[in-house]
Design a protein around this motif. Structure first.
Motif, short mmCIF file in Angstrom:
data_model
loop_
_atom_site.label_atom_id
_atom_site.label_comp_id
_atom_site.label_asym_id
_atom_site.label_seq_id
_atom_site.Cartn_x
_atom_site.Cartn_y
_atom_site.Cartn_z
N GLU A 135 -1.34 2.23 10.34
CA GLU A 135 -1.24 1.74 8.96
C GLU A 135 -0.88 0.25 8.91
N CYS A 151 -3.39 8.25 5.40
CA CYS A 151 -2.91 7.02 4.74
C CYS A 151 -3.70 5.82 5.22
N SER A 152 -3.95 5.77 6.53
CA SER A 152 -4.69 4.64 7.10
C SER A 152 -6.09 4.55 6.49
N TYR A 167 -0.75 -8.00 2.81
CA TYR A 167 -0.79 -6.54 2.96
C TYR A 167 0.56 -6.08 3.49
N ALA A 176 0.80 -1.23 0.00
CA ALA A 176 0.00 0.00 0.00
C ALA A 176 0.83 1.28 0.00
N GLN A 214 -5.75 3.30 2.97
CA GLN A 214 -5.44 1.85 2.93
C GLN A 214 -6.72 1.03 3.13
N GLN A 215 -7.58 1.50 4.01
CA GLN A 215 -8.85 0.78 4.23
C GLN A 215 -9.72 0.83 2.97
N THR A 225 3.36 -2.46 4.13
CA THR A 225 3.66 -1.02 4.06
C THR A 225 5.13 -0.83 4.40
N ILE A 282 -4.86 -1.97 10.67
CA ILE A 282 -5.51 -2.38 9.41
C ILE A 282 -5.85 -3.87 9.48
N CYS A 291 1.86 4.58 1.58
CA CYS A 291 1.86 4.79 3.04
C CYS A 291 2.65 6.05 3.39
#
Ligand code: SAM
Length: 457
Positions: free
Chosen positions: A243, A211-212, A234, A185, A215-216, A236, A247, A187
């Protein structure tokens, strides 16, 4: 290197975070240089590095293809770099190999999506690990980054890839399609502070939170495309829990995902981070030879029904075109298709997938472009010169180091090719690109946008 106090405070209590050791590691810039070799071009897993005989190597513990180098050579002036014999990649990122080898049956024909693929580090790594009849969809949402991704995929030489240029939301329409989805992702980037001081100025708590959320959004968009029992990987390059672990917790609590664990020896220095519902793996530069990285794995637990697609049709190459191409290609289960004037080789397995994906996604590149037929002659494409499909005894001319560099700079060559016409320029038997030898001159067809711009070391 001055790290913001607010950043350091935000990491307190994070599994494996040791403020003193972390600060000490950040007082020196990163000196680790690592490469991952291309098993299609360097058989076995041994690194061959003929131009840098003074450099010593050490294995990256979590990748059979990864090596640390004792110093950074000039990759630009190494013809093997341009021939795709290795990829320069940060060692922590190579941990993806453990997730794939431990959780997926890589001997099977799999469909894998690398959702955020540019510049291609993870995508070329995935290519090295999957079977010939597997499919990799390497996607990059930012169009300008698709070019570098394509260059790197072409250099890698194996053709079972489709490169797409889509927003993650486009994959919603491919319900239950992929066996594995890798989300490397975008980040906040704190894991790369030692390599990129600028990133420190861009870091803020607010950015971590943005960013979080992004990412979701990305994961929610792409998860319908994963098969039941499929694997979501996943990762980062951020140290922030929001993050990373958060997640994973969100995925398990809000959706039907189960966290998967990996077996890793404690000697590797990777921190296993166990939260209430999920496990992740943390990389700290004070504990191992690599930069900051985080990876976690999940298995989908729903009964997603795979979408049945109505494949589109495609024009196949004519018998005359096939005859023109035959002298250049190895035998194999290949289909030759014609699109936008280009002849492209795709494996039979890839063709079926490509025809299903074509109406749904924006395809940027696929398979191996062979070239165009003009006036009953094949004008070959660069991809063929560096492809594993190229016939070993295809017309070629072997050049010495100086001429190889001149060729890669797109300069005129002072060589005497054995024959006239199109031929591959090889350096130590590795294909670099094409020349066309005419009676009175040699035309250098190394792609302009890939040429070495520097004149000397
Ligand atoms: N996987 C790559 C590799 O190993 O070479 C590195 C990927 S980098 C960490 C993150 C990627 O996410 C970038 O290529 C960036 O362009 C892409 N990206 C940015 N915004 C995105 C979004 N909203 N959805 C998906 N990808 C995004």
């Amino acid at each position: 290197m001055q790290l913001p106090e607010v950043f350091l405070n935000s990491l307190e209590g994070t599994p494996g975070f040791d403020r003193t050791a972390f600060l000490l590691a950040h007082q020196v810039p990163s000196t680790y240089v690592s490469v991952r070799i291309n098993p299609f071009k360097q058989p076995g897993t041994k690194l061959v590095f003929p131009n840098f005989s003074h450099i010593t190597f050490e294995n990256v513990p979590w990748s059979k293809y990864g090596y640390y180098l004792s110093e950074r050579p000039s990759f630009t002036f190494d013809p093997f770099f341009h021939a795709g014999l290795y990829y320069v990649q940060e060692a922590s990122s190579m941990f993806l190999e453990q997730a794939l080898t431990q959780l997926a049956d890589l001997s099977q024909p799999l469909k894998i999506l690398d959702l955020s693929a540019a510049p291609g580090g993870k995508a070329t790594h995935i290519q090295s690990l999957i079977s010939n009849d597997s499919l990799l969809v390497a996607n990059e949402v930012i169009k300008s980054r698709c070019a570098v991704l394509t260059d790197n995929i072409i250099k890698w030489g194996s053709g079972n890839v489709v490169i797409t240029n889509n927003d993650p939301s486009a994959f919603k329409n491919l319900t239950g399609y992929f066996d594995v989805i890798v989300v490397d992702a975008p980040c906040s980037g704190s894991g790369l502070f030692r390599k990129d001081k600028e990133a420190i100025n861009e870091w803020s708590l607010n950015n971590v939170s943005l960013c979080s959320q992004r990412q979701q959004r990305i994961l929610a968009d792409v998860m319908p495309a994963l098969k039941d029992d499929g694997i979501m990987i996943y990762s980062t390059c951020s140290y922030s829990k929001e993050e990373d672990e958060a997640i994973g917790e969100w995925l398990v609590q809000e959706f039907e995902f189960k966290s998967e664990t990996l077996k890793i020896p404690s000697t590797w220095g990777i921190v296993e981070s166990k939260s209430k519902h999920s496990t992740g793996y943390r990389f700290y530069p004070d504990k191992l030879k690599g930069e900051g990285f985080f990876l976690s794995c999940f298995r989908k637990q729903t009964t997603e029904r795979e979408t049945k697609f109505k494949p589109v049709s495609v024009e196949k190459a004519s018998a005359t075109e096939k005859d023109l191409i035959r002298p250049w290609l190895r035998n194999g289960a290949l289909e030759l298709i014609r699109e936008d004037g280009n002849l492209t080789a795709v494996s039979t397995a890839l063709l079926e997938n490509y025809l299903q994906l074509k109406p749904v996604l924006k395809i940027f590149y696929k398979g191996t472009v062979i070239g165009q037929v003009m006036k009953n002659k094949l004008v070959p494409h660069h991809a063929l010169a560096v492809s594993t499909l190229l016939l070993e005894n295809a017309p070629s001319v072997e050049v010495a180091y100086e001429e190889a560099i001149k060729f890669l700079q797109r300069q005129e060559l002072q060589i005497q090719p054995p024959t006239q016409g199109w031929q591959i320029v090889r350096y130590k038997n590795q294909g670099l690109g094409w020349i066309n030898a005419l009676p009175n001159r040699i035309n250098n067809y190394y792609p302009k946008e890939m040429r070495i711009l520097k004149q000397s070391l």
